[in-house]
Design a protein around this motif. Structure first.
Motif, PDB file in Angstrom:
ATOM      1  N   ASN A 121       0.811  -1.215   0.000  1.00 31.13           N
ATOM      2  CA  ASN A 121       0.000   0.000   0.000  1.00 31.13           C
ATOM      3  C   ASN A 121       0.847   1.268   0.000  1.00 31.13           C
ATOM      4  OD1 ASN A 121      -2.501  -1.354   0.042  1.00 31.13           O
ATOM      5  ND2 ASN A 121      -2.328  -1.676   2.248  1.00 31.13           N
ATOM      6  N   GLU A 122       1.958   1.228   0.712  1.00 29.63           N
ATOM      7  CA  GLU A 122       2.833   2.393   0.803  1.00 29.63           C
ATOM      8  C   GLU A 122       4.209   2.138   0.190  1.00 29.63           C
ATOM      9  OE1 GLU A 122       3.022   3.710   4.803  1.00 29.63           O
ATOM     10  OE2 GLU A 122       0.889   4.195   4.948  1.00 29.63           O
ATOM     11  N   LEU A 123       4.688   0.899   0.241  1.00 31.02           N
ATOM     12  CA  LEU A 123       5.993   0.549  -0.295  1.00 31.02           C
ATOM     13  C   LEU A 123       5.807  -0.469  -1.412  1.00 31.02           C
ATOM     14  CD1 LEU A 123       8.043   0.220   3.014  1.00 31.02           C
ATOM     15  CD2 LEU A 123       7.968   2.168   1.450  1.00 31.02           C
ATOM     16  N   TYR A 124       6.319  -0.145  -2.611  1.00 30.80           N
ATOM     17  CA  TYR A 124       6.179  -1.026  -3.763  1.00 30.80           C
ATOM     18  C   TYR A 124       7.207  -0.613  -4.813  1.00 30.80           C
ATOM     19  CZ  TYR A 124       3.174   3.032  -4.540  1.00 30.80           C
ATOM     20  OH  TYR A 124       2.688   4.303  -4.607  1.00 30.80           O
ATOM     21  N   GLY A 125       7.413  -1.449  -5.807  1.00 29.03           N
ATOM     22  CA  GLY A 125       8.373  -1.124  -6.861  1.00 29.03           C
ATOM     23  C   GLY A 125       8.697  -2.357  -7.699  1.00 29.03           C
ATOM     24  N   ASP A 126       9.581  -2.245  -8.678  1.00 28.19           N
ATOM     25  CA  ASP A 126      10.326  -1.032  -8.998  1.00 28.19           C
ATOM     26  C   ASP A 126       9.719  -0.306 -10.203  1.00 28.19           C
ATOM     27  OD1 ASP A 126      12.146  -1.452  -6.985  1.00 28.19           O
ATOM     28  OD2 ASP A 126      13.698  -2.261  -8.260  1.00 28.19           O
ATOM     29  N   GLY A 127       9.160  -1.077 -11.150  1.00 30.53           N
ATOM     30  CA  GLY A 127       8.605  -0.486 -12.349  1.00 30.53           C
ATOM     31  C   GLY A 127       8.994  -1.257 -13.594  1.00 30.53           C
ATOM     32  N   PHE A 128       8.653  -0.699 -14.766  1.00 26.24           N
ATOM     33  CA  PHE A 128       9.007  -1.376 -16.013  1.00 26.24           C
ATOM     34  C   PHE A 128       9.374  -0.347 -17.071  1.00 26.24           C
ATOM     35  CE2 PHE A 128       4.598  -0.389 -16.817  1.00 26.24           C
ATOM     36  CZ  PHE A 128       4.457  -0.315 -18.195  1.00 26.24           C
ATOM     37  N   SER A 129       9.953  -0.843 -18.151  1.00 22.35           N
ATOM     38  CA  SER A 129      10.414   0.037 -19.221  1.00 22.35           C
ATOM     39  C   SER A 129       9.993  -0.509 -20.571  1.00 22.35           C
ATOM     40  CB  SER A 129      11.940   0.188 -19.168  1.00 22.35           C
ATOM     41  OG  SER A 129      12.391   1.083 -20.171  1.00 22.35           O
ATOM     42  N   ILE A 130       9.719   0.416 -21.485  1.00 16.68           N
ATOM     43  CA  ILE A 130       9.425   0.090 -22.880  1.00 16.68           C
ATOM     44  C   ILE A 130      10.636   0.514 -23.698  1.00 16.68           C
ATOM     45  CG2 ILE A 130       7.833   0.445 -24.802  1.00 16.68           C
ATOM     46  CD1 ILE A 130       5.757   1.379 -22.666  1.00 16.68           C
ATOM     47  N   TRP A 131      11.149  -0.386 -24.516  1.00 19.55           N
ATOM     48  CA  TRP A 131      12.429  -0.169 -25.200  1.00 19.55           C
ATOM     49  C   TRP A 131      12.263  -0.107 -26.716  1.00 19.55           C
ATOM     50  CZ3 TRP A 131      16.431   0.591 -21.878  1.00 19.55           C
ATOM     51  CH2 TRP A 131      16.309   0.072 -20.577  1.00 19.55           C
ATOM     52  N   TYR A 132      13.103   0.740 -27.326  1.00 17.91           N
ATOM     53  CA  TYR A 132      13.375   0.683 -28.761  1.00 17.91           C
ATOM     54  C   TYR A 132      14.886   0.817 -28.891  1.00 17.91           C
ATOM     55  CZ  TYR A 132      13.581   1.848 -33.723  1.00 17.91           C
ATOM     56  OH  TYR A 132      13.887   1.851 -35.057  1.00 17.91           O
ATOM     57  N   THR A 133      15.578  -0.316 -28.964  1.00 14.33           N
ATOM     58  CA  THR A 133      17.033  -0.310 -28.833  1.00 14.33           C
ATOM     59  C   THR A 133      17.708  -1.218 -29.855  1.00 14.33           C
ATOM     60  OG1 THR A 133      16.959  -2.099 -27.193  1.00 14.33           O
ATOM     61  CG2 THR A 133      16.922   0.152 -26.347  1.00 14.33           C
ATOM     62  N   LYS A 134      18.990  -0.986 -29.986  1.00 11.05           N
ATOM     63  CA  LYS A 134      19.826  -1.813 -30.861  1.00 11.05           C
ATOM     64  C   LYS A 134      20.007  -3.205 -30.279  1.00 11.05           C
ATOM     65  CE  LYS A 134      24.413  -1.717 -33.039  1.00 11.05           C
ATOM     66  NZ  LYS A 134      25.676  -0.931 -33.163  1.00 11.05           N
ATOM     67  N   GLU A 135      20.089  -3.276 -28.944  1.00  9.61           N
ATOM     68  CA  GLU A 135      20.317  -4.541 -28.272  1.00  9.61           C
ATOM     69  C   GLU A 135      18.983  -5.181 -27.878  1.00  9.61           C
ATOM     70  OE1 GLU A 135      23.252  -1.325 -27.415  1.00  9.61           O
ATOM     71  OE2 GLU A 135      21.133  -1.597 -26.924  1.00  9.61           O
ATOM     72  N   ARG A 136      18.952  -6.481 -27.791  1.00 14.49           N
ATOM     73  CA  ARG A 136      17.754  -7.196 -27.348  1.00 14.49           C
ATOM     74  C   ARG A 136      18.159  -8.433 -26.543  1.00 14.49           C
ATOM     75  NH1 ARG A 136      16.237 -11.697 -30.243  1.00 14.49           N
ATOM     76  NH2 ARG A 136      14.049 -11.372 -29.726  1.00 14.49           N
ATOM     77  N   MET A 137      17.250  -8.850 -25.672  1.00 15.50           N
ATOM     78  CA  MET A 137      17.443 -10.083 -24.893  1.00 15.50           C
ATOM     79  C   MET A 137      18.727 -10.055 -24.069  1.00 15.50           C
ATOM     80  SD  MET A 137      14.805 -12.073 -25.416  1.00 15.50           S
ATOM     81  CE  MET A 137      15.308 -13.738 -25.042  1.00 15.50           C
TER      82      MET A 137
END
Length: 328
Positions: A104-120
């Motif tokens: 409720n008060e402490l949570y994380g971390d999050g996520f990211s959406i990528w468009y990059t040269k590298e993958r996996m």
């Protein structure tokens, strides 16, 4: 009018309606159309083993209704990567997602959406590698945020990298961010959406976090150069705090109009950059926190006790010395 007229009209209505829908679809697809090889639409196929056009790694779990990058457990990470390079000059990406957890008060971390040269390539930046080359759109939920900021969390930000800069987790990336805005999407009862549009070197990010069915602008940045031939991806991570990060859908739209194959090919050799990008600022440690009132009180009390003890010792010493003088 005769009954025959009305009967014929009723019979023709479905045909007319279908014709209108087809014409509207054509008018949309003439300017932009969804590319299946870069999209994910429910129900997801290949549950648990293979996913058409996409690879996944880490703790990612695929079901028919959602793709869970991380469960609501500590120290988990997962990623989802498209294995077809984007050979489109102008494009728009819609991601439908859900972030939820017990905290409720402490949570994380999050996520990211990528468009990059590298993958996996797993790493410390929300489950993917640091020193990446391309674009990251980060949805940071870490409630106990690092360092002093002028914004609240969750926070959406973007970073353009040419492979030479590090994402500063200790400062939530504020030293290298392109732009950002506050967002509210955690533990809601409806699907949440983010739109990333890249057209004519203009990067714009919008959100639908209020279940209104309309986009709300987060930021627009001009003069952003991104190459063609990079890969789309999504990744998430948890640490001491956790959340479930679910991907519910990905839709990729081709916006190219009168773009020649030669122009698309020439864009593959440029380096990612933003002309108005603020150069990375020097990493500075947070100022040491000041002493609490209780700590100051005890230090003063200790100093006073030492002073009183010293005074008592001095008085006793001189009294004893004077009493000795009287016997001579």
């Amino acid at each position: 009018m005769s009954n025959v007229f009305w009967e014929n009209l009723v019979k023709l209505l479905p045909i007319l309606l279908l014709s209108v829908l087809k014409n509207s679809e054509c008018s949309v697809s003439s300017n932009e159309y969804m590319k299946r090889e870069h999209s994910l639409i429910r129900p997801f196929q290949g549950v648990g083993v293979n996913l058409p056009y996409w690879d996944f790694l880490g703790h990612t779990m695929v079901t028919s209704n959602y793709i869970r990058l991380t469960p609501d457990l500590q120290s988990k990470s997962g990623a989802l990567w498209n294995y077809s390079p984007v050979m489109t000059r102008n494009w728009e990406l819609h991601v439908t997602f859900k972030v939820h957890g017990k905290g409720n008060e402490l949570y994380g971390d999050g996520f990211s959406i990528w468009y990059t040269k590298e993958r996996m390539q797993p790493g410390p930046v929300f489950g993917s590698k640091d020193y990446f080359s391309g674009l990251a759109v980060i949805l940071d939920t870490y409630s106990n945020h690092n360092g002093p900021h002028n914004h609240q969390h969750p926070y959406l930000s973007a970073m353009i990298n040419n492979g030479t800069w590090t994402y500063d987790h200790d400062r939530d990336g504020t030293h290298t961010q392109l732009a950002g805005c506050e967002v509210r999407f955690r533990n809601v009862d409806f699907d949440t959406h983010v739109s990333i549009r890249y057209e004519n070197d203009i990067l714009s990010v919008s959100t639908d976090m209020e279940n209104k069915g309309e986009w709300k602008n987060c930021f627009v940045v001009n003069d952003v150069e991104l190459p063609t031939g990079y890969f789309l991806g999504l990744s998430a991570t948890t640490g001491d705090l956790s959340d479930s990060h679910d991907i519910l859908g990905v839709k990729f739209y081709d916006l190219d109009i009168n773009v020649s194959p030669e122009e698309i090919a020439s864009r593959s050799s440029i380096l990612p950059r933003a002309k108005t990008y603020e150069p990375p600022r020097e990493h500075k440690d947070d100022p040491k926190p000041g002493m609490s009132n209780a700590k100051i009180f005890f230090i003063l009390l200790f100093g006073m006790l030492i002073t009183i003890a010293g005074a008592i010792f001095a008085i006793s010493y001189f009294k004893e010395k004077n009493s000795r003088k009287r016997f001579y």
